[in-house]
Design a protein around this motif. Structure first.
Motif, PDB file in Angstrom:
ATOM      1  N   PHE A   1      80.029 -40.142  95.676  1.00 30.52           N
ATOM      2  CA  PHE A   1      80.863 -38.932  95.776  1.00 30.52           C
ATOM      3  C   PHE A   1      80.058 -37.777  96.360  1.00 30.52           C
ATOM      4  N   VAL A   2      78.834 -37.598  95.883  1.00 27.19           N
ATOM      5  CA  VAL A   2      77.956 -36.544  96.393  1.00 27.19           C
ATOM      6  C   VAL A   2      77.687 -36.749  97.887  1.00 27.19           C
ATOM      7  N   ASP A   3      77.482 -37.996  98.297  1.00 26.40           N
ATOM      8  CA  ASP A   3      77.262 -38.298  99.717  1.00 26.40           C
ATOM      9  C   ASP A   3      78.452 -37.881 100.566  1.00 26.40           C
ATOM     10  N   VAL A   4      79.649 -38.242 100.115  1.00 20.70           N
ATOM     11  CA  VAL A   4      80.854 -37.955 100.898  1.00 20.70           C
ATOM     12  C   VAL A   4      81.084 -36.453 101.014  1.00 20.70           C
ATOM     13  N   VAL A   5      80.885 -35.720  99.921  1.00 15.11           N
ATOM     14  CA  VAL A   5      81.056 -34.264  99.967  1.00 15.11           C
ATOM     15  C   VAL A   5      80.097 -33.655 100.977  1.00 15.11           C
ATOM     16  N   TRP A   6      78.849 -34.158 101.013  1.00 16.01           N
ATOM     17  CA  TRP A   6      77.885 -33.614 101.964  1.00 16.01           C
ATOM     18  C   TRP A   6      78.323 -33.867 103.403  1.00 16.01           C
ATOM     19  N   LEU A   7      78.894 -35.027 103.679  1.00 10.52           N
ATOM     20  CA  LEU A   7      79.363 -35.307 105.032  1.00 10.52           C
ATOM     21  C   LEU A   7      80.406 -34.281 105.467  1.00 10.52           C
ATOM     22  N   PHE A   8      81.322 -33.934 104.551  1.00 14.04           N
ATOM     23  CA  PHE A   8      82.317 -32.910 104.860  1.00 14.04           C
ATOM     24  C   PHE A   8      81.645 -31.555 105.064  1.00 14.04           C
TER      25      PHE A   8
ATOM     26  N   LEU B   1      64.653 -40.122  97.231  1.00 12.99           N
ATOM     27  CA  LEU B   1      65.412 -39.508  98.322  1.00 12.99           C
ATOM     28  C   LEU B   1      66.229 -38.321  97.822  1.00 12.99           C
ATOM     29  N   GLY B   2      66.774 -38.421  96.595  1.00 10.13           N
ATOM     30  CA  GLY B   2      67.494 -37.290  96.033  1.00 10.13           C
ATOM     31  C   GLY B   2      66.595 -36.076  95.846  1.00 10.13           C
ATOM     32  N   ALA B   3      65.384 -36.308  95.347  1.00  7.97           N
ATOM     33  CA  ALA B   3      64.429 -35.210  95.182  1.00  7.97           C
ATOM     34  C   ALA B   3      64.002 -34.647  96.537  1.00  7.97           C
ATOM     35  N   PHE B   4      63.866 -35.521  97.524  1.00  9.63           N
ATOM     36  CA  PHE B   4      63.504 -35.112  98.878  1.00  9.63           C
ATOM     37  C   PHE B   4      64.588 -34.209  99.465  1.00  9.63           C
ATOM     38  N   PHE B   5      65.849 -34.590  99.270  1.00  6.55           N
ATOM     39  CA  PHE B   5      66.969 -33.771  99.745  1.00  6.55           C
ATOM     40  C   PHE B   5      66.923 -32.385  99.117  1.00  6.55           C
ATOM     41  N   THR B   6      66.706 -32.337  97.797  1.00  8.94           N
ATOM     42  CA  THR B   6      66.658 -31.056  97.100  1.00  8.94           C
ATOM     43  C   THR B   6      65.535 -30.183  97.640  1.00  8.94           C
ATOM     44  N   PHE B   7      64.374 -30.781  97.910  1.00 10.49           N
ATOM     45  CA  PHE B   7      63.255 -30.023  98.463  1.00 10.49           C
ATOM     46  C   PHE B   7      63.633 -29.385  99.798  1.00 10.49           C
ATOM     47  N   PHE B   8      64.249 -30.151 100.675  1.00 17.57           N
ATOM     48  CA  PHE B   8      64.604 -29.612 101.993  1.00 17.57           C
ATOM     49  C   PHE B   8      65.713 -28.573 101.894  1.00 17.57           C
ATOM     50  N   GLN B   9      66.618 -28.727 100.930  1.00 16.72           N
ATOM     51  CA  GLN B   9      67.660 -27.712 100.792  1.00 16.72           C
ATOM     52  C   GLN B   9      67.074 -26.405 100.274  1.00 16.72           C
ATOM     53  N   VAL B  10      66.134 -26.496  99.343  1.00 16.04           N
ATOM     54  CA  VAL B  10      65.462 -25.278  98.879  1.00 16.04           C
ATOM     55  C   VAL B  10      64.731 -24.611 100.044  1.00 16.04           C
TER      56      VAL B  10
ATOM     57  N   ILE C   1      69.020 -38.374 105.027  1.00 15.81           N
ATOM     58  CA  ILE C   1      68.416 -38.686 103.732  1.00 15.81           C
ATOM     59  C   ILE C   1      69.489 -39.153 102.749  1.00 15.81           C
ATOM     60  N   LEU C   2      70.619 -38.435 102.701  1.00 18.60           N
ATOM     61  CA  LEU C   2      71.668 -38.816 101.757  1.00 18.60           C
ATOM     62  C   LEU C   2      72.335 -40.130 102.147  1.00 18.60           C
ATOM     63  N   LEU C   3      72.544 -40.350 103.444  1.00 15.51           N
ATOM     64  CA  LEU C   3      73.136 -41.620 103.866  1.00 15.51           C
ATOM     65  C   LEU C   3      72.214 -42.784 103.514  1.00 15.51           C
ATOM     66  N   LEU C   4      70.907 -42.590 103.694  1.00 12.62           N
ATOM     67  CA  LEU C   4      69.950 -43.634 103.327  1.00 12.62           C
ATOM     68  C   LEU C   4      69.961 -43.863 101.818  1.00 12.62           C
ATOM     69  N   SER C   5      70.094 -42.787 101.052  1.00 12.27           N
ATOM     70  CA  SER C   5      70.127 -42.938  99.594  1.00 12.27           C
ATOM     71  C   SER C   5      71.373 -43.708  99.153  1.00 12.27           C
TER      72      SER C   5
ATOM     73  N   LEU D   1      70.898 -32.067 109.674  1.00  7.26           N
ATOM     74  CA  LEU D   1      70.998 -33.463 110.095  1.00  7.26           C
ATOM     75  C   LEU D   1      69.989 -34.329 109.344  1.00  7.26           C
ATOM     76  N   LEU D   2      68.773 -33.803 109.145  1.00  8.81           N
ATOM     77  CA  LEU D   2      67.762 -34.542 108.394  1.00  8.81           C
ATOM     78  C   LEU D   2      68.256 -34.828 106.975  1.00  8.81           C
ATOM     79  N   ASN D   3      68.835 -33.814 106.328  1.00 11.79           N
ATOM     80  CA  ASN D   3      69.358 -34.018 104.975  1.00 11.79           C
ATOM     81  C   ASN D   3      70.527 -35.001 104.970  1.00 11.79           C
ATOM     82  N   THR D   4      71.320 -34.991 106.026  1.00 11.94           N
ATOM     83  CA  THR D   4      72.414 -35.961 106.131  1.00 11.94           C
ATOM     84  C   THR D   4      71.860 -37.382 106.188  1.00 11.94           C
TER      85      THR D   4
END
Length: 278
Positions: free
Chosen positions: A255-262, A180-189, A147-151, A142-145
């Motif tokens: 596009f990356v945002d929408v894929v993440w939502l799915f 925010l993109g780098a932040f998302f990558t950090f949390f996914q790692v 982050i991407l929506l804010l980005s 949810l946190l990553n979601t």
């Protein structure tokens, strides 16, 4: 390259751009072949040198080829309205191909989720397979979601600022989006580090890591794309009338945002099983 008149009109007698002979298609094809062969060597022999050589070749091709395209875009008269329209069609078709790329991963996931009896060796026909612990969808996912929506909001802010001639807003919006993109990558790692399952743990981990991992790779590519746009924005390359490079990056990021939502809804939420506690 044909000489361009000082008036900025096309040097050709037609609205199209005839590109100069370039080594990059051949170099890129050879580097891609070496990279794929190197991946085979990794799988069979555990040897990484060929894949490393191929990756370096692909990166060199990207830098050199895109550098040439940037030079062309700043040459008056080369990127005519017809050429820019073609570039837009190309980007739309590229994103469409990326959509189908992810359709394959969702297809695989839905196949086993809807027909869990097809999971080889499963004691019970349930999804996720019995004994598989999954992530709490309302924790890191949810946190990553968010982050991407804010980005998505910040890149739209940057785009609007560009259209109205607000260079400070453009740079600020792009800088925030890259952060925010780098932040998302950090949390996914970090999520992968604490994952309660491993890639070789069966069909659920395989489909999970392939879908979310390739999305993470696309986020990384999109972040680099936007970082290049940030440097160009600082240098004043974009104008309200001519900024397709940034526009393409914004489309890709949405596009990356929408894929993440799915991914969030289907894999993390709908496909959640017994939650692992960390």
């Amino acid at each position: 390259m044909a000489s361009t008149s000082e008036t900025g009109h096309s040097p050709y007698k037609h609205p199209y751009h005839l590109v100069d002979p370039s080594p990059w298609p051949l170099v890129g094809a050879l580097a891609g072949g070496v990279l794929v062969t190197g991946i085979v060597f990794i799988g069979h022999y555990g040897s990484y040198w060929l894949a490393t050589l191929g990756l370096l070749g692909v990166l060199a091709t990207m830098v050199g080829w895109w550098r040439d395209v940037l030079k062309e875009s700043r040459t008056p008269g080369i990127h005519s309205p017809v050429v820019r329209l073609g570039l837009r069609y190309g980007m739309v078709l590229f994103i469409a191909s990326e959509v189908m790329f992810f359709v394959a991963f969702f297809w695989a996931y839905f196949h086993f989720a809807i027909y869990p009896e097809h999971v080889s060796g499963a004691a019970k026909a349930i999804w996720p397979p019995q004994g598989t612990l999954t992530f709490d969808p309302f924790h890191l996912p949810l946190l990553n979601t968010m982050i991407l929506l804010l980005s998505g909001c910040t890149v739209t802010w940057a785009h609007h600022s560009l259209l109205v001639g607000d260079r400070k807003g453009l740079v600020s919006g792009l800088a925030l989006t890259v952060f925010l993109g780098a932040f998302f990558t950090f949390f996914q790692v970090w999520e992968y580090v604490v994952a309660p399952f491993h890639f070789t743990g069966g069909v659920y981990p395989s489909t999970f890591f392939l879908a979310t991992g390739f999305h993470g790779f696309h986020v990384l590519v999109g972040t680099i794309f936007l970082a290049v746009c940030l440097v160009r924005a600082i240098k004043g390359h974009f104008t309200p009338e001519k900024h397709f490079g940034f526009e393409a990056a914004a489309w890709y990021w949405h596009f990356v945002d929408v894929v993440w939502l799915f991914l969030f809804v289907v894999i993390y939420w709908w496909g959640a099983g017994e939650i692992a506690h960390h």
